[in-house]
Design a protein around this motif. Structure first.
Motif, PDB file in Angstrom:
ATOM      1  N   TRP A 201       0.805  -1.221   0.000  1.00  0.00           N
ATOM      2  CA  TRP A 201       0.000   0.000   0.000  1.00  0.00           C
ATOM      3  C   TRP A 201       0.840   1.274   0.000  1.00  0.00           C
ATOM      4  O   TRP A 201       0.309   2.365   0.010  1.00  0.00           O
ATOM      5  N   GLY A 202       2.146   1.110  -0.040  1.00  0.00           N
ATOM      6  CA  GLY A 202       3.019   2.263  -0.060  1.00  0.00           C
ATOM      7  C   GLY A 202       3.490   2.595  -1.462  1.00  0.00           C
ATOM      8  O   GLY A 202       3.241   1.864  -2.437  1.00  0.00           O
ATOM      9  N   ALA A 203       4.206   3.697  -1.578  1.00  0.00           N
ATOM     10  CA  ALA A 203       4.729   4.127  -2.870  1.00  0.00           C
ATOM     11  C   ALA A 203       5.768   3.154  -3.420  1.00  0.00           C
ATOM     12  O   ALA A 203       6.063   3.167  -4.625  1.00  0.00           O
ATOM     13  N   ASP A 204       6.343   2.297  -2.544  1.00  0.00           N
ATOM     14  CA  ASP A 204       7.351   1.326  -2.967  1.00  0.00           C
ATOM     15  C   ASP A 204       6.743  -0.011  -3.387  1.00  0.00           C
ATOM     16  O   ASP A 204       7.455  -1.015  -3.487  1.00  0.00           O
ATOM     17  N   ASN A 205       5.446  -0.038  -3.646  1.00  0.00           N
ATOM     18  CA  ASN A 205       4.792  -1.232  -4.173  1.00  0.00           C
ATOM     19  C   ASN A 205       5.619  -1.798  -5.327  1.00  0.00           C
ATOM     20  O   ASN A 205       6.096  -1.064  -6.201  1.00  0.00           O
TER      21      ASN A 205
ATOM     22  N   PHE B  30      -3.910   4.351  -6.969  1.00  0.00           N
ATOM     23  CA  PHE B  30      -2.605   4.386  -6.322  1.00  0.00           C
ATOM     24  C   PHE B  30      -1.504   4.681  -7.339  1.00  0.00           C
ATOM     25  O   PHE B  30      -0.580   5.453  -7.065  1.00  0.00           O
ATOM     26  N   LEU B  31      -1.586   4.059  -8.505  1.00  0.00           N
ATOM     27  CA  LEU B  31      -0.590   4.311  -9.540  1.00  0.00           C
ATOM     28  C   LEU B  31      -0.593   5.779  -9.959  1.00  0.00           C
ATOM     29  O   LEU B  31       0.466   6.404 -10.096  1.00  0.00           O
ATOM     30  N   ARG B  32      -1.761   6.325 -10.135  1.00  0.00           N
ATOM     31  CA  ARG B  32      -1.857   7.709 -10.604  1.00  0.00           C
ATOM     32  C   ARG B  32      -1.521   8.716  -9.503  1.00  0.00           C
ATOM     33  O   ARG B  32      -1.207   9.865  -9.802  1.00  0.00           O
ATOM     34  N   ASP B  33      -1.541   8.248  -8.270  1.00  0.00           N
ATOM     35  CA  ASP B  33      -1.179   9.114  -7.154  1.00  0.00           C
ATOM     36  C   ASP B  33       0.286   8.956  -6.764  1.00  0.00           C
ATOM     37  O   ASP B  33       0.978   9.938  -6.480  1.00  0.00           O
ATOM     38  N   GLN B  34       0.769   7.703  -6.775  1.00  0.00           N
ATOM     39  CA  GLN B  34       2.103   7.411  -6.255  1.00  0.00           C
ATOM     40  C   GLN B  34       3.147   7.100  -7.327  1.00  0.00           C
ATOM     41  O   GLN B  34       4.352   7.163  -7.049  1.00  0.00           O
TER      42      GLN B  34
END
Length: 441
Positions: free
Chosen positions: A269-273, A292-296
């Protein structure tokens, strides 16, 4: 739903066990509604949900809309909750008026124990038509004819793939069969000279992010339960087919090498997915991953597709689950609680706004058809999977998610090589599940 049953499997199991004790303490049934249809609700309602951060903001916004429409109702919102806390609170007579669960797997337990109120009298009184919801959604919000839950939003599982990695390898399309997925997993994997994995084409390990038997079962059409509620896992050859495929790919990578690689990957769930970081080229995930992709990870070029299958006739179908919401049997203000629940699950504008904010799939036919629903090419893939008549879900059970947990424990041992006899292992899973069903009955 960004917090899924896969992420909280351990909590879901604990909840399933607790409900028989906590929520089962003199459960009783909440009284039938006493107010007449059309009477304006009033009073205070405590609403628990599990969302956090960006998604919790979407919940706050829609609750504010409800309070503007029903100014006599004050809603006290508690985010970041889970099913275990909710069950314990209900058992202690201190539960929320309205509870939102991340997992459909609790419905059998919540309905059979009386932890959540039977909504049939409210639905009948207020003329709520359940035909607005697809059959698969209706199936996971009731148990043995008792509807103690309503669908909030749905989660649909598909395949994500990195277009840059595909292009560099000369791959033009996502896999449509499990055999094609195997080939691409091998083709897109990058190893160091000593065999250490630098990038996995596809990471097949159960327990990695959204990889679970439940999410992959539709790839082969595997069946969980028989009509009497006992296990069908050991007698359904589709499970052996799925697990044999998965084990072959695990063995190709090397279990120890996969575990070492997985240990170095970021939080789901973090940016390091791992998919967002390009460490995995193909991944199973839900529609929420797009947000999440479009945010992180705005620079990651991704595509989405249905899950690969063994039978081409099944391509386009998949797995669907979702959030479910109910009125606690301990609700201090059941009429106002029902009003909030009804608004969140039947009001088209509210459902569409929630879908646009959280980026989960709306569950009613009119919300799905709304001109206000934000639909791009990628989101449409998940809407098509949701609408596919072959799409399935995990069935409600009196033991909650325990039947999935029993299989989950075995596949962990099987993929590692600790358990070597697949047929005997699945037969033992059947026995364990059936014992739990017998005890619960």
């Amino acid at each position: 739903m960004s917090i899924t049953a896969a992420r909280l499997a351990a909590v879901a199991l604990t909840a399933g066990l607790l409900v028989s004790g906590a929520a089962g303490c003199t459960p009783g049934e909440a009284p039938a509604p006493v107010a007449s249809a059309g009477v304006e609700p009033s009073g205070e309602v405590e609403f628990w949900h599990f969302f956090t951060d960006r998604e919790a903001k979407a919940i706050d916004d829609i609750v504010a809309d409800f309070q503007a429409k029903y100014p006599k109702v004050k809603v006290v919102v508690k985010g970041g909750q889970d099913d275990t806390k909710m069950l314990q609170a209900i058992g202690a007579g201190q539960g929320p008026d309205v509870g939102l669960s991340y997992s459909t797997d609790i419905v059998g337990k919540f309905c059979s124990s009386g932890a959540w109120t039977d909504l049939a009298p409210y639905l009948k009184r207020d003329g709520v038509v359940m035909d607005r919801y697809p059959a698969v959604v209706r199936s996971y919000t009731e148990y043995q004819g008792k509807r103690c839950a309503m669908p909030f939003l749905a989660d649909v599982y598909g395949l994500y793939y990195n277009k840059k990695i595909f292009g560099e390898a000369g791959v033009s399309a996502p896999p449509k069969t499990l055999a094609e997925l195997t080939d691409l997993a091998k083709k897109l994997t990058v190893r160091k000279p000593d065999g250490t994995i630098e990038r996995a084409g596809f990471l097949p390990s159960f327990g990695f992010y959204e990889n679970s038997p439940a999410h992959l079962a539709p790839a082969v059409g595997a069946t969980w339960l028989k009509e009497d509620g006992t296990s069908a896992i050991g007698s359904d050859p589709k499970w052996r087919e799925l697990l044999a495929w998965q084990k072959e790919l695990v063995d190709w990578y090397g279990y120890d090498k996969l575990e070492k690689f997985r240990a170095g990957l970021g939080d789901e769930w973090g940016a390091d997915n791992a998919f967002q970081k390009g460490k995995v080229a193909i991944a199973v995930d839900g529609e929420w991953r797009m947000a999440f992709l479009r945010d992180q990870a705005k620079d990651v070029p991704f595509g989405v597709a249905p899950l690969p299958v063994t039978d081409p006739a099944r391509y386009g179908a998949g797995y669907v689950t979702g959030n479910v919401i109910g009125v606690s049997r301990t609700a201090k203000n059941p009429e106002a609680a029902w009003a909030l629940l009804r608004y969140l699950t039947t009001d088209t504008a509210a459902i569409v706004k929630l879908s646009n904010g959280i980026r989960n799939v709306p569950t009613t036919s009119d919300a799905l058809a709304s001109k206000d629903l934000v639909v791009d090419d990628e989101f449409k893939v998940f809407l098509d999977i949701f609408a596919n008549p072959g799409t399935t879900t995990t069935p409600p059970s009196v033991v909650g998610a325990a039947y999935q947990e029993e299989l989950g424990a075995f596949v962990q041992d099987y993929q590692s090589g600790k358990s070597k006899d697949l047929e005997a292992g699945l037969a033992k899973v059947d026995q364990q599940i059936n014992n739990l069903v017998k005890l619960a009955g």
